[in-house]
Design an enzyme around this catalytic site. Structure first.
Site, PDB file in Angstrom:
ATOM      1  N   ASP A 130      38.039 -22.784  75.906  1.00 45.11           N
ATOM      2  CA  ASP A 130      37.141 -21.537  75.109  1.00 45.11           C
ATOM      3  C   ASP A 130      38.191 -20.967  74.363  1.00 45.11           C
ATOM      4  OD1 ASP A 130      33.981 -20.954  73.686  1.00 45.11           O
ATOM      5  OD2 ASP A 130      35.653 -19.285  74.308  1.00 45.11           O
ATOM      6  N   TYR A 162      35.737 -11.675  68.408  1.00 46.39           N
ATOM      7  CA  TYR A 162      35.909 -13.239  67.388  1.00 46.39           C
ATOM      8  C   TYR A 162      36.516 -11.834  65.785  1.00 46.39           C
ATOM      9  CZ  TYR A 162      33.587 -16.152  69.800  1.00 46.39           C
ATOM     10  OH  TYR A 162      33.107 -17.137  71.077  1.00 46.39           O
ATOM     11  N   HIS A 174      31.190 -28.302  77.203  1.00 50.20           N
ATOM     12  CA  HIS A 174      32.073 -26.887  77.107  1.00 50.20           C
ATOM     13  C   HIS A 174      31.950 -25.672  78.361  1.00 50.20           C
ATOM     14  CE1 HIS A 174      33.758 -24.344  73.732  1.00 50.20           C
ATOM     15  NE2 HIS A 174      33.131 -23.206  74.895  1.00 50.20           N
TER      16      HIS A 174
END
Length: 486
Positions: free
Chosen positions: A255, A405, A462
């Site tokens: 990630d 982000y 993930h």
């Protein structure tokens, strides 16, 4: 028809050009257009220019202006996670006051977190989950704080309790992502610091593990200034490792941790002995990739794909467009106006849990979308899942974690330095089958120029360290052994 029209139109245009008279307006527009086209060409050429490494630079993320005088406190301070009756009572009060919207019949997790199952999770959280016990578990590893570039950085540092004669201790920095935390690594740490005890074939390799919290996550202070991205994080983590006395070390991430450790490898390749990733960020644009996608399902060997690549990538539109669109709505919110949604999540523990835990469902296994409970307890315990949520809750870190982000998507990715710099340190990629998207080695090597190990993992998604700690630990060990033998 077009054969008649086009020659006449073209002749008309040529005649106008020949008789063109510059007016004052045209005299301005032509140079402006030339400058505009030239500027775009220059930007394109800059984006194509490859560079060997990226500048480390410097930064200040503390409150207000950076002090002109005085040296930053470089001390490393022991830290202990604590809780209180007031903190727990406030949580319980908010859980008791939650209200729910009934789910659509048969919806499972197709519309997001199913509220029927959410009520069961909240009931467990309210009546059975023991936060004080989980705090004790969190404190079983040594925690520290140190101040870098104006903000306090939290990390855990675990050394092997015993090092047999002849074994080399390798420092390993492991970086989490969103919506995870340093707690993702709690089950893999003992496998790396004492592999023989857990039946892992480690050869002559053993690790001491450093797991920092990205600034704005968990117990690391949030940046007070705009612009804090993965490059700034990479620089701070290099400074952390230097402060701990390491000149060379291995780095690992998935990630955001993948992007951070990749940037670390681009920034100071002489310090990074090896890079291990369980997620790869790549640019999938370009005519060559389009051709590879078109031919890959039929003649994979011709375009560098393996049979396993084909199995994981096709049908391409379903797995690489529709599935990603379905799973990436959060990204658009967080990359544009994170504070708006963050306000509600920061105020409601139930909303926060639904928002975070939904990712631990479908990012673990795409088929969990069809399960009424999201398949959450098939891979994790509620204690582990809620401990991760509590780290976000008690630190009020959901908003700054979402801002990460926006900071990283604020600029054209083709123009920033790390998109033009290759990675030349020895690299390993562990490709888990349930990852959001699969990157074949032939694509990965466009950025990662020295891939010495590419593993098709048999299971997992993930959150690799959280889901399959033994598989990931063994892959890291095999990689490091190979690098040490080079």
């Amino acid at each position: 028809m077009w054969r008649d029209v086009l020659p006449n139109a073209w002749e008309s245009i040529l005649s106008r050009i020949r008789s063109f008279q510059y007016s004052q307006k045209n005299a301005v527009l032509v140079p402006v257009a030339a400058v505009g086209v030239g500027g775009m060409l220059a930007c394109w050429l800059m984006s194509r220019r490859k560079i060997k490494s990226i500048e480390m630079g410097d930064g200040w993320w503390g409150s207000g202006e950076k002090p002109l005088k005085g040296k930053e406190d470089e001390s490393i301070r022991p830290f202990k996670i604590e809780t209180s009756d007031e903190e727990i009572e406030d949580l319980h009060r908010r859980l008791d006051q939650a209200r729910y919207a009934p789910p659509l019949e048969g919806a499972a997790f197709n519309y997001g977190f199913n509220s029927d199952y959410l009520q069961k999770v909240v009931a467990y959280w309210r009546n059975k989950f023991d936060w004080r016990k989980q705090v004790e578990i969190l404190n079983k590893y040594p925690h520290f704080h140190t101040t870098i570039e104006g903000i306090d950085i939290h990390f855990i540092h675990v050394k092997p309790s015993y090092v047999p004669h002849g074994k080399a201790v390798q420092p390993l920095l492991m970086v989490h992502g969103w919506p995870g935390s340093f707690y993702e690594f709690y089950k893999i740490i003992p496998l790396l610091t004492d592999p023989a005890k857990y039946g892992l074939d480690s050869g002559d390799v053993v690790f001491e593990v450093i797991c920092p919290s990205i600034p704005g996550y968990g117990f690391s202070e949030a940046p007070h200034q705009q612009g804090f991205d993965t490059l700034a994080t990479a620089r701070i983590f290099h400074k952390l490792m230097k402060r701990l006395g390491f000149k060379e070390y291995y780095v690992q991430g998935g990630d955001w941790g993948s992007r951070v450790t990749t940037n670390m490898s681009q920034m100071l390749p002489q310090a990074v002995k090896g890079l291990h990733l369980n997620l790869v960020f790549i640019n999938v644009r370009g005519l060559k990739k389009v051709i590879q996608v078109m031919l890959g399902a039929y003649v994979p060997w011709l375009v560098g794909f393996t049979r396993e690549d084909v199995r994981r990538m096709y049908p391409f539109m379903q797995k690489n467009v529709f599935d990603i669109l379905r799973e990436s709505g959060y990204l658009h919110i967080q990359a544009t106006k994170p504070d708006t949604a963050g306000c509600g999540l920061n105020d409601s523990p139930v909303g926060l849990a639904a928002y975070i835990l939904e990712k631990f469902s479908t990012w673990t296994d795409k088929s969990f979308l069809r399960k009424d409970d999201g398949g959450l307890e098939s891979k994790y315990s509620l204690d582990d899942l809620l401990t991760n949520v509590m780290i976000y809750w008690v630190t009020a870190s959901i908003v700054p974690s979402m801002r990460y982000y926006k900071e990283n998507f604020a600029r054209d990715p083709g123009l920033i330095a790390d998109s033009r710099a290759g990675v030349y340190v020895p690299t390993a990629i562990a490709a888990f089958p349930q990852e959001i998207a699969h990157t074949p080695q032939v694509w990965a090597k466009n950025t990662y120029k020295n891939i010495v190990r590419f593993s098709y993992m048999p299971r997992g998604g993930h959150f690799a360290a959280f889901e399959e700690p033994k598989l990931l630990a063994q892959d890291i060990i095999h990689f490091v052994r190979r690098v040490e033998q080079l």
